[in-house]
Design a protein around this motif. Structure first.
Motif, PDB file in Angstrom:
ATOM      1  N   LEU A  30       0.830  -1.194   0.000  1.00 38.33           N
ATOM      2  CA  LEU A  30       0.000   0.000   0.000  1.00 38.33           C
ATOM      3  C   LEU A  30       0.875   1.259   0.000  1.00 38.33           C
ATOM      4  O   LEU A  30       1.902   1.308   0.659  1.00 38.33           O
ATOM      5  CB  LEU A  30      -0.908   0.022   1.236  1.00 38.33           C
ATOM      6  CG  LEU A  30      -1.939  -1.088   1.327  1.00 38.33           C
ATOM      7  CD1 LEU A  30      -2.713  -0.972   2.628  1.00 38.33           C
ATOM      8  CD2 LEU A  30      -2.877  -1.060   0.140  1.00 38.33           C
ATOM      9  N   LEU A  31       0.422   2.257  -0.759  1.00 39.25           N
ATOM     10  CA  LEU A  31       1.120   3.546  -0.803  1.00 39.25           C
ATOM     11  C   LEU A  31       0.298   4.600  -0.072  1.00 39.25           C
ATOM     12  O   LEU A  31      -0.927   4.623  -0.165  1.00 39.25           O
ATOM     13  CB  LEU A  31       1.338   3.997  -2.244  1.00 39.25           C
ATOM     14  CG  LEU A  31       2.290   3.154  -3.089  1.00 39.25           C
ATOM     15  CD1 LEU A  31       2.287   3.645  -4.529  1.00 39.25           C
ATOM     16  CD2 LEU A  31       3.685   3.186  -2.516  1.00 39.25           C
ATOM     17  N   GLN A  32       0.998   5.471   0.639  1.00 41.57           N
ATOM     18  CA  GLN A  32       0.382   6.593   1.337  1.00 41.57           C
ATOM     19  C   GLN A  32       0.965   7.878   0.744  1.00 41.57           C
ATOM     20  O   GLN A  32       2.112   7.894   0.300  1.00 41.57           O
ATOM     21  CB  GLN A  32       0.697   6.513   2.832  1.00 41.57           C
ATOM     22  CG  GLN A  32       0.093   7.588   3.673  1.00 41.57           C
ATOM     23  CD  GLN A  32      -1.395   7.390   3.883  1.00 41.57           C
ATOM     24  OE1 GLN A  32      -1.911   6.280   3.790  1.00 41.57           O
ATOM     25  NE2 GLN A  32      -2.102   8.472   4.147  1.00 41.57           N
ATOM     26  N   THR A  33       0.184   8.955   0.755  1.00 41.69           N
ATOM     27  CA  THR A  33       0.636  10.232   0.217  1.00 41.69           C
ATOM     28  C   THR A  33       0.916  11.210   1.356  1.00 41.69           C
ATOM     29  O   THR A  33       0.150  11.301   2.316  1.00 41.69           O
ATOM     30  CB  THR A  33      -0.443  10.850  -0.697  1.00 41.69           C
ATOM     31  OG1 THR A  33      -0.739   9.930  -1.738  1.00 41.69           O
ATOM     32  CG2 THR A  33       0.035  12.150  -1.310  1.00 41.69           C
ATOM     33  N   TYR A  34       2.015  11.945   1.220  1.00 36.15           N
ATOM     34  CA  TYR A  34       2.351  13.020   2.144  1.00 36.15           C
ATOM     35  C   TYR A  34       2.681  14.251   1.299  1.00 36.15           C
ATOM     36  O   TYR A  34       3.441  14.154   0.338  1.00 36.15           O
ATOM     37  CB  TYR A  34       3.564  12.632   3.000  1.00 36.15           C
ATOM     38  CG  TYR A  34       3.962  13.678   3.999  1.00 36.15           C
ATOM     39  CD1 TYR A  34       3.312  13.780   5.221  1.00 36.15           C
ATOM     40  CD2 TYR A  34       4.976  14.591   3.714  1.00 36.15           C
ATOM     41  CE1 TYR A  34       3.665  14.757   6.147  1.00 36.15           C
ATOM     42  CE2 TYR A  34       5.337  15.561   4.637  1.00 36.15           C
ATOM     43  CZ  TYR A  34       4.671  15.639   5.847  1.00 36.15           C
ATOM     44  OH  TYR A  34       5.031  16.605   6.750  1.00 36.15           O
ATOM     45  N   ILE A  35       2.085  15.398   1.648  1.00 40.42           N
ATOM     46  CA  ILE A  35       2.345  16.642   0.920  1.00 40.42           C
ATOM     47  C   ILE A  35       3.264  17.510   1.773  1.00 40.42           C
ATOM     48  O   ILE A  35       2.964  17.802   2.931  1.00 40.42           O
ATOM     49  CB  ILE A  35       1.035  17.406   0.614  1.00 40.42           C
ATOM     50  CG1 ILE A  35       0.054  16.534  -0.166  1.00 40.42           C
ATOM     51  CG2 ILE A  35       1.335  18.708  -0.123  1.00 40.42           C
ATOM     52  CD1 ILE A  35       0.524  16.134  -1.540  1.00 40.42           C
ATOM     53  N   TRP A  36       4.382  17.924   1.184  1.00 45.70           N
ATOM     54  CA  TRP A  36       5.363  18.783   1.854  1.00 45.70           C
ATOM     55  C   TRP A  36       5.424  20.099   1.109  1.00 45.70           C
ATOM     56  O   TRP A  36       5.435  20.121  -0.126  1.00 45.70           O
ATOM     57  CB  TRP A  36       6.726  18.084   1.834  1.00 45.70           C
ATOM     58  CG  TRP A  36       7.857  18.859   2.394  1.00 45.70           C
ATOM     59  CD1 TRP A  36       8.275  18.879   3.691  1.00 45.70           C
ATOM     60  CD2 TRP A  36       8.751  19.720   1.677  1.00 45.70           C
ATOM     61  NE1 TRP A  36       9.364  19.697   3.832  1.00 45.70           N
ATOM     62  CE2 TRP A  36       9.680  20.233   2.597  1.00 45.70           C
ATOM     63  CE3 TRP A  36       8.858  20.116   0.349  1.00 45.70           C
ATOM     64  CZ2 TRP A  36      10.690  21.105   2.244  1.00 45.70           C
ATOM     65  CZ3 TRP A  36       9.862  20.990  -0.015  1.00 45.70           C
ATOM     66  CH2 TRP A  36      10.768  21.469   0.929  1.00 45.70           C
ATOM     67  N   GLN A  37       5.456  21.225   1.830  1.00 46.74           N
ATOM     68  CA  GLN A  37       5.523  22.521   1.171  1.00 46.74           C
ATOM     69  C   GLN A  37       6.439  23.444   1.969  1.00 46.74           C
ATOM     70  O   GLN A  37       6.321  23.565   3.186  1.00 46.74           O
ATOM     71  CB  GLN A  37       4.123  23.135   1.057  1.00 46.74           C
ATOM     72  CG  GLN A  37       4.053  24.321   0.137  1.00 46.74           C
ATOM     73  CD  GLN A  37       2.620  24.728  -0.122  1.00 46.74           C
ATOM     74  OE1 GLN A  37       1.867  24.992   0.795  1.00 46.74           O
ATOM     75  NE2 GLN A  37       2.248  24.754  -1.396  1.00 46.74           N
ATOM     76  N   GLU A  38       7.342  24.096   1.256  1.00 46.78           N
ATOM     77  CA  GLU A  38       8.325  24.986   1.895  1.00 46.78           C
ATOM     78  C   GLU A  38       8.915  25.888   0.812  1.00 46.78           C
ATOM     79  O   GLU A  38       8.823  25.581  -0.369  1.00 46.78           O
ATOM     80  CB  GLU A  38       9.423  24.144   2.539  1.00 46.78           C
ATOM     81  CG  GLU A  38      10.454  24.903   3.308  1.00 46.78           C
ATOM     82  CD  GLU A  38       9.882  25.640   4.502  1.00 46.78           C
ATOM     83  OE1 GLU A  38       9.948  26.881   4.498  1.00 46.78           O
ATOM     84  OE2 GLU A  38       9.370  24.983   5.419  1.00 46.78           O
ATOM     85  N   TYR A  39       9.523  26.986   1.214  1.00 42.95           N
ATOM     86  CA  TYR A  39      10.249  27.822   0.267  1.00 42.95           C
ATOM     87  C   TYR A  39      11.613  27.189   0.018  1.00 42.95           C
ATOM     88  O   TYR A  39      12.303  26.803   0.954  1.00 42.95           O
ATOM     89  CB  TYR A  39      10.405  29.251   0.793  1.00 42.95           C
ATOM     90  CG  TYR A  39       9.091  29.995   0.789  1.00 42.95           C
ATOM     91  CD1 TYR A  39       8.602  30.539  -0.390  1.00 42.95           C
ATOM     92  CD2 TYR A  39       8.336  30.122   1.934  1.00 42.95           C
ATOM     93  CE1 TYR A  39       7.392  31.191  -0.420  1.00 42.95           C
ATOM     94  CE2 TYR A  39       7.117  30.773   1.921  1.00 42.95           C
ATOM     95  CZ  TYR A  39       6.652  31.305   0.741  1.00 42.95           C
ATOM     96  OH  TYR A  39       5.446  31.950   0.710  1.00 42.95           O
ATOM     97  N   ASP A  40      11.983  27.060  -1.255  1.00 43.43           N
ATOM     98  CA  ASP A  40      13.211  26.370  -1.629  1.00 43.43           C
ATOM     99  C   ASP A  40      13.765  26.990  -2.909  1.00 43.43           C
ATOM    100  O   ASP A  40      13.093  27.781  -3.567  1.00 43.43           O
ATOM    101  CB  ASP A  40      12.926  24.882  -1.844  1.00 43.43           C
ATOM    102  CG  ASP A  40      14.115  23.999  -1.521  1.00 43.43           C
ATOM    103  OD1 ASP A  40      15.235  24.523  -1.358  1.00 43.43           O
ATOM    104  OD2 ASP A  40      13.922  22.779  -1.435  1.00 43.43           O
ATOM    105  N   ILE A  41      14.982  26.619  -3.251  1.00 41.12           N
ATOM    106  CA  ILE A  41      15.639  27.162  -4.447  1.00 41.12           C
ATOM    107  C   ILE A  41      15.748  26.066  -5.513  1.00 41.12           C
ATOM    108  O   ILE A  41      16.324  25.012  -5.265  1.00 41.12           O
ATOM    109  CB  ILE A  41      17.046  27.684  -4.110  1.00 41.12           C
ATOM    110  CG1 ILE A  41      16.962  28.829  -3.105  1.00 41.12           C
ATOM    111  CG2 ILE A  41      17.764  28.150  -5.363  1.00 41.12           C
ATOM    112  CD1 ILE A  41      18.299  29.360  -2.652  1.00 41.12           C
ATOM    113  N   ALA A  42      15.159  26.328  -6.684  1.00 43.53           N
ATOM    114  CA  ALA A  42      15.266  25.393  -7.809  1.00 43.53           C
ATOM    115  C   ALA A  42      16.568  25.674  -8.542  1.00 43.53           C
ATOM    116  O   ALA A  42      17.046  26.806  -8.545  1.00 43.53           O
ATOM    117  CB  ALA A  42      14.080  25.576  -8.748  1.00 43.53           C
TER     118      ALA A  42
END
Length: 89
Positions: A30-42
């Protein structure tokens, strides 16, 4: 007072969202989803890499895949003159 996030945006950081799929330790099919959000540099994404390193060292759910979206929220302003008056777009 100027927020820390605004200062980071002026330094070139953009809002980064990562959708992380990982396997449940007790049920590896089984797969679970986690959403991560932050300011970052591409394109290097040092903050995301730090988080994923933490994940691998600390958490039990092995990573399956990571999908990344990135957007610079502060961009150069476009100027246009109309009848000698400067307008911002």
């Amino acid at each position: 007072m100027v927020s820390k996030d605004f200062i980071r945006q002026l330094a070139g950081y953009g809002l980064t969202t990562a959708t992380i799929l990982y396997r449940l330790p007790d049920h590896p099919m089984l797969l679970q989803t986690y959403i991560w959000q932050e300011y970052d540099i591409a394109p290097d994404f040092p903050e995301l890499h730090r988080f994923l390193d933490f994940w691998r060292r600390t958490l039990d759910g092995p990573l399956h895949s990571v999908t990344v979206a990135h957007c610079e929220l502060i961009r150069p302003v476009e100027f246009r003159t109309v009848s000698g008056v400067i307008t911002l777009h």
